[in-house]
Write a protein that holds these residues in place. Sequence first.
Motif, short mmCIF file in Angstrom:
data_model
loop_
_atom_site.label_atom_id
_atom_site.label_comp_id
_atom_site.label_asym_id
_atom_site.label_seq_id
_atom_site.Cartn_x
_atom_site.Cartn_y
_atom_site.Cartn_z
N ARG A 19 -7.70 6.13 -12.52
CA ARG A 19 -8.40 7.40 -12.29
C ARG A 19 -7.47 8.37 -11.56
O ARG A 19 -6.56 7.96 -10.81
CB ARG A 19 -9.64 7.18 -11.42
N ASP A 36 -7.99 9.93 -8.93
CA ASP A 36 -8.02 9.70 -7.48
C ASP A 36 -6.88 8.79 -7.03
O ASP A 36 -6.38 8.92 -5.91
CB ASP A 36 -9.36 9.07 -7.06
N THR A 37 -6.49 7.85 -7.88
CA THR A 37 -5.44 6.90 -7.51
C THR A 37 -4.07 7.56 -7.49
O THR A 37 -3.14 7.06 -6.84
CB THR A 37 -5.49 5.68 -8.44
N THR A 59 -3.52 10.00 -5.82
CA THR A 59 -3.40 10.31 -4.40
C THR A 59 -2.54 9.27 -3.69
O THR A 59 -1.73 9.61 -2.81
CB THR A 59 -4.79 10.37 -3.73
N GLU A 66 -5.85 2.25 -1.34
CA GLU A 66 -6.95 3.14 -1.70
C GLU A 66 -8.23 2.59 -1.11
O GLU A 66 -8.39 1.36 -1.00
CB GLU A 66 -7.07 3.24 -3.23
N HIS A 111 -14.74 6.23 -0.30
CA HIS A 111 -14.70 7.43 0.56
C HIS A 111 -15.46 7.29 1.87
O HIS A 111 -15.30 8.10 2.77
CB HIS A 111 -15.19 8.66 -0.22
N ARG A 133 -6.54 12.62 1.40
CA ARG A 133 -7.78 12.90 0.68
C ARG A 133 -7.51 13.13 -0.80
O ARG A 133 -6.43 13.59 -1.18
CB ARG A 133 -8.46 14.13 1.28
N ASP A 134 -8.52 12.81 -1.62
CA ASP A 134 -8.39 13.02 -3.06
C ASP A 134 -8.72 14.46 -3.42
O ASP A 134 -8.97 15.30 -2.54
CB ASP A 134 -9.26 12.02 -3.83
N ARG A 148 -9.32 8.92 0.78
CA ARG A 148 -9.03 8.08 -0.39
C ARG A 148 -7.91 7.08 -0.16
O ARG A 148 -7.91 6.00 -0.74
CB ARG A 148 -8.71 8.97 -1.60
#
Length: 288
Positions: free
Chosen positions: A99, A101-102, A104, A250, A253, A275-276, A282
């Motif tokens: 994803r 988010d990863t 990050t 990771e 949240h 943060r993401d 994150r």
Amino acid sequence: MADMPGTLGPLLRAARECLAAAGVADPMLDARLIVEHFSGTTRTQVIADPEQSVDTGAIAAIDAALKRRILGEPVHRILGFREFYGLRLALSPETLEPRPDTETLVEAILPFVKATAASHGECRILDLGTGTGAIALALLSAVPAAVATGVDISEGALATAMRNAEELGLAGRFEALRSDWFAKVSGPYHVIAANPPYIPTQDIGNLQDEVRDFDPHRALDGGADGLGPYRIIAAEAARFLEAEGRIAVEIGHTQRQEVRDIFASAGYMLAGVFRDLGGNDRVLIFEL
């Protein structure tokens, strides 16, 4: 989806309308990804030559893919790959779909990887629960002097990670290792990175259908409170970490304080919080 149009522009429009009618969240994007992939065309071609004909085999493949999408299968599972940090990564049933988010985590630890490679001539990375190899391969692609070991308990995931390393020309600097966490690992490493399972067991049933039904549960289930893997990493990582090394994880949240406390009780200091894109905590980075 009978009688799909045989030319590119109308075919894309029909695909979008079909997904929209079924309530798919982003019908335009998903239709474009499916049509371009299975017809072997690009966005530019759709705009420049919407009357370009599409052969019947491609139309049948597009039709089948749309049916799968309407039944809830994520579009990238249907395509068989996902872009991550500018890399095209093959997926398999045994791997999480990487994803955004990863990314990050990659961004968070990358400056340390670069600095270590510059000062030591190399940076050795351990990616726990590597899955598709996303974290390790993104770091290797950005830092030519880095080497990485991707650990997973799933043979299928490791085969996918190795395939991705080969496709990206990174196999010479990537080792796939079947291990239950640190059981078969020998260090030390400058960086230990992980996107571990962090969903509490009882919450898995409440996840989005696309995650619950298509991501492997072993890669999601973090135990009763979602924190089990962090306890393992915090308890065991020190034996495999260089003196000036870093651990990057990771987190869910809401887990910042709990994960920080787990690592603090094992003697680690928090070296960074990231943060993401949604502004949620994150990634945490720790040092001894």
